[in-house]
Scaffold this active site. Sequence first.
Site, mmCIF file in Angstrom:
data_model
loop_
_atom_site.group_PDB
_atom_site.id
_atom_site.type_symbol
_atom_site.label_atom_id
_atom_site.label_comp_id
_atom_site.label_asym_id
_atom_site.label_seq_id
_atom_site.Cartn_x
_atom_site.Cartn_y
_atom_site.Cartn_z
ATOM 1 N N LYS A 214 8.039 0.529 0.707
ATOM 2 C CA LYS A 214 8.998 1.621 0.908
ATOM 3 C C LYS A 214 9.540 1.587 2.339
ATOM 4 O O LYS A 214 10.733 1.618 2.564
ATOM 5 C CB LYS A 214 8.319 2.964 0.612
ATOM 6 C CG LYS A 214 9.218 4.147 0.784
ATOM 7 C CD LYS A 214 8.524 5.428 0.367
ATOM 8 C CE LYS A 214 9.373 6.630 0.762
ATOM 9 N NZ LYS A 214 8.763 7.903 0.413
ATOM 10 N N GLU A 220 -0.023 -4.878 6.371
ATOM 11 C CA GLU A 220 -0.590 -5.764 5.348
ATOM 12 C C GLU A 220 0.521 -6.509 4.597
ATOM 13 O O GLU A 220 0.468 -7.721 4.387
ATOM 14 C CB GLU A 220 -1.422 -4.956 4.337
ATOM 15 C CG GLU A 220 -2.704 -4.368 4.883
ATOM 16 C CD GLU A 220 -2.510 -3.006 5.540
ATOM 17 O OE1 GLU A 220 -1.355 -2.656 5.890
ATOM 18 O OE2 GLU A 220 -3.523 -2.317 5.724
ATOM 19 N N GLY A 276 5.436 7.210 -2.094
ATOM 20 C CA GLY A 276 4.870 5.894 -2.376
ATOM 21 C C GLY A 276 4.017 5.871 -3.640
ATOM 22 O O GLY A 276 4.188 5.018 -4.516
ATOM 23 N N ARG A 277 3.107 6.840 -3.771
ATOM 24 C CA ARG A 277 2.194 6.825 -4.922
ATOM 25 C C ARG A 277 2.855 7.346 -6.197
ATOM 26 O O ARG A 277 2.207 7.417 -7.245
ATOM 27 C CB ARG A 277 0.929 7.625 -4.594
ATOM 28 C CG ARG A 277 1.199 9.034 -4.129
ATOM 29 C CD ARG A 277 -0.017 9.644 -3.471
ATOM 30 N NE ARG A 277 0.264 10.934 -2.854
ATOM 31 C CZ ARG A 277 0.729 11.101 -1.625
ATOM 32 N NH1 ARG A 277 0.987 10.039 -0.880
ATOM 33 N NH2 ARG A 277 0.928 12.306 -1.135
ATOM 34 N N GLU A 362 -4.794 10.707 -2.406
ATOM 35 C CA GLU A 362 -3.837 10.735 -1.304
ATOM 36 C C GLU A 362 -2.979 12.007 -1.401
ATOM 37 O O GLU A 362 -2.473 12.500 -0.397
ATOM 38 C CB GLU A 362 -2.953 9.470 -1.320
ATOM 39 C CG GLU A 362 -2.262 9.215 0.004
ATOM 40 C CD GLU A 362 -1.646 7.829 0.113
ATOM 41 O OE1 GLU A 362 -2.204 6.973 0.823
ATOM 42 O OE2 GLU A 362 -0.600 7.594 -0.528
ATOM 43 N N HIS A 393 -23.080 1.318 -19.754
ATOM 44 C CA HIS A 393 -24.232 0.479 -19.399
ATOM 45 C C HIS A 393 -24.433 0.405 -17.894
ATOM 46 O O HIS A 393 -25.120 -0.484 -17.399
ATOM 47 C CB HIS A 393 -24.042 -0.916 -19.997
ATOM 48 C CG HIS A 393 -24.033 -0.875 -21.500
ATOM 49 N ND1 HIS A 393 -25.180 -0.950 -22.257
ATOM 50 C CD2 HIS A 393 -23.016 -0.701 -22.368
ATOM 51 C CE1 HIS A 393 -24.866 -0.852 -23.536
ATOM 52 N NE2 HIS A 393 -23.558 -0.690 -23.633
ATOM 53 N N LYS A 519 -4.261 3.345 10.948
ATOM 54 C CA LYS A 519 -3.303 2.230 11.089
ATOM 55 C C LYS A 519 -2.989 1.983 12.561
ATOM 56 O O LYS A 519 -2.957 0.835 13.023
ATOM 57 C CB LYS A 519 -1.989 2.571 10.380
ATOM 58 C CG LYS A 519 -2.046 2.693 8.889
ATOM 59 C CD LYS A 519 -0.625 2.931 8.377
ATOM 60 C CE LYS A 519 -0.616 3.483 6.977
ATOM 61 N NZ LYS A 519 0.719 3.877 6.533
HETATM 62 O O1 F6P Z 1 -1.011 4.024 4.021
HETATM 63 C C1 F6P Z 1 -0.639 4.777 2.935
HETATM 64 C C2 F6P Z 1 0.742 4.433 2.449
HETATM 65 O O2 F6P Z 1 1.700 4.980 3.280
HETATM 66 C C3 F6P Z 1 0.921 4.897 1.011
HETATM 67 O O3 F6P Z 1 1.302 6.207 0.918
HETATM 68 C C4 F6P Z 1 1.923 3.924 0.519
HETATM 69 O O4 F6P Z 1 1.947 3.893 -0.879
HETATM 70 C C5 F6P Z 1 1.409 2.649 1.130
HETATM 71 O O5 F6P Z 1 0.941 3.030 2.403
HETATM 72 C C6 F6P Z 1 2.406 1.531 1.250
HETATM 73 O O6 F6P Z 1 3.530 1.907 2.011
HETATM 74 P P1 F6P Z 1 4.845 1.046 1.965
HETATM 75 O O7 F6P Z 1 5.377 1.060 0.579
HETATM 76 O O8 F6P Z 1 5.788 1.725 2.934
HETATM 77 O O9 F6P Z 1 4.518 -0.346 2.416
#
Ligand code: F6P
Length: 558
Positions: A214, A220, A276-277, A362, A393, A519
């Site tokens: 987003k 990452e 995002g979620r 979240e 199990h 972060k």
């Molecule tokens: O660190 C949490 C977050 O901001 C989430 O809310 C989001 O889904 C995820 O990181 C990834 O963010 P992006 O889509 O901006 O890379």
Amino acid sequence: MDAAPPTTAIDITATPEWQALADHHAQLRDRTLRELFADDPDRARRLTRQVADLVVDHSKHRVTDETLRLLLALAERAGLAGHTQAMFRGEHINVTEDRAVLHVALRAPAGSELVVDGQDVGADVHEVLDRMAAFAGRVRSGEWRGHTGKPIRAVVNIGIGGSDLGPAMAYTALRAFSGRGITARFVSNIDPTDFTEATRDLDPAETLFVVSSKTFTTLETLTNASVARDWLLAGLGGDQAAVAKHFVAVSTNTDAVREFGIDPDNMFGFWDWVGGRYSFMSAIGLSLMVAIGPEAYREMLAGAHAVDEHVRTAPLAENLPVLQGLVNVWYTDFFGAQTHAVLPYSQYLSRLPAYLQQLTMESNGKSVRWDGEAVTTATGEVYWGEPGTNGQHAFHQLLHQGTTLVPADFIGFGQPGPGIDQDGTTGEMHDLLMANMFAQSAVLAFGRTAEEVAADGTPAELVPHKVMPGNRPSTTILAPQLTPSVLGQLIAFYEHTVLTEGVIWQIDSFDQWGVELGKVMARQLAPALTSEQPTELDQDGSTVELVRTYRRLRGREA
Ligand code: F6P
């Protein structure tokens, strides 16, 4: 539902409705589900309702009609109806980020009128959907070719959190609809093993990367995307022109996409009003759409929309996600439950618990209300789970006889997945799977008394060990089959459940400030881990020692 949105927060625990629930809890807490069923023979029928294809059984909850009446009064007091309508109208109910919350617009049919902040949101959504469908069609038909002219056989989504969990969960769930011509992979972790394992058997010439973020600033994702670009160029002889044929982006940040080297013509946009979620039915679902095709993808959207419409129009008392959310609040705040198990009796839904962890935790893992005051009761539930019967199990022992109350959701289907023989051995396997699901929820609810155990001839010293306390609540959701539409329905069901709980607690379910500090600190710490010389770290003693030990393990310090 129709009412004005709330503008200020209230202390929900100071309301007469809360007190009424507390009093009611004191009377009800010792009543067993056995008693509730014995007193009310119509209970199972009355507390089982249907939304779209989802049959939802709430009868195995420790509630009576009076409990539900009181919980609904609490919802009225919290302003749930107004809040929900405000969301559908595109008002900025994400107050701390001053944003609309409109994931429901992602699945509204073409022609739906919704203007938000002066922008025709419905038209924007369908413009992107049509572009996605055209692109997915070209990839699937082989018209879109890689740099060397080969068709695409693997699509690798690079993203994390909401830019990974949704498409990854849904691809796992719907892979039977994928035709199997194109495999989808998902890389999220900055752990280099994730990328390496995901791509080790792929041919760069046949691989398409979808970089999903987003913000397009996430460490990452951008790191993995760079590694992917190097991997691709190394595999295709280093010609930079290859990037255009093997990389597309999904983002709200055009400038950052361009800066990374992806042509904005190969970018699929979405908007800041999609959290995002809550985003996987936006362009974030592109990898899924490539895998299952635009038609199945649109069926998923239609399924979600059916539940959205139910939530928008049904009175609170008949609104199933609302009832589910209220029951969750009942356990969290009055019974002190802290966790919530999700037990899908479908291997295809193996990633659903992980997906729901982000969606719920979240969203509702907050201790401050939307007006900035501290909450006065427990919020959020720790979601966890595994597909049945594997969990039976492993951890069901604790569910049955442990000291912790864990409300559970059982999710099962009338038919096995498509492509699985309904008859013969595989059909019987499905029957056995479902028999297990029904048995588990019944045993959790009704247990087995000492007298019943003893009556079986159990030696006296073993009786206490074999008593099953029962009275452990669960929801059962049954649907005909795990189709794209049903998956969309399930996801929308849970999304609206989260909203209900958030409004009761008066918290902003759409921000996530709690993830930011970690972060920032990771970025600060990274140079100390990688530098040739030890650096003075202005951190706590534990972190300083851990970094030192790590540097020794990496051979960077004696
Ligand atoms: O660190 C949490 C977050 O901001 C989430 O809310 C989001 O889904 C995820 O990181 C990834 O963010 P992006 O889509 O901006 O890379």
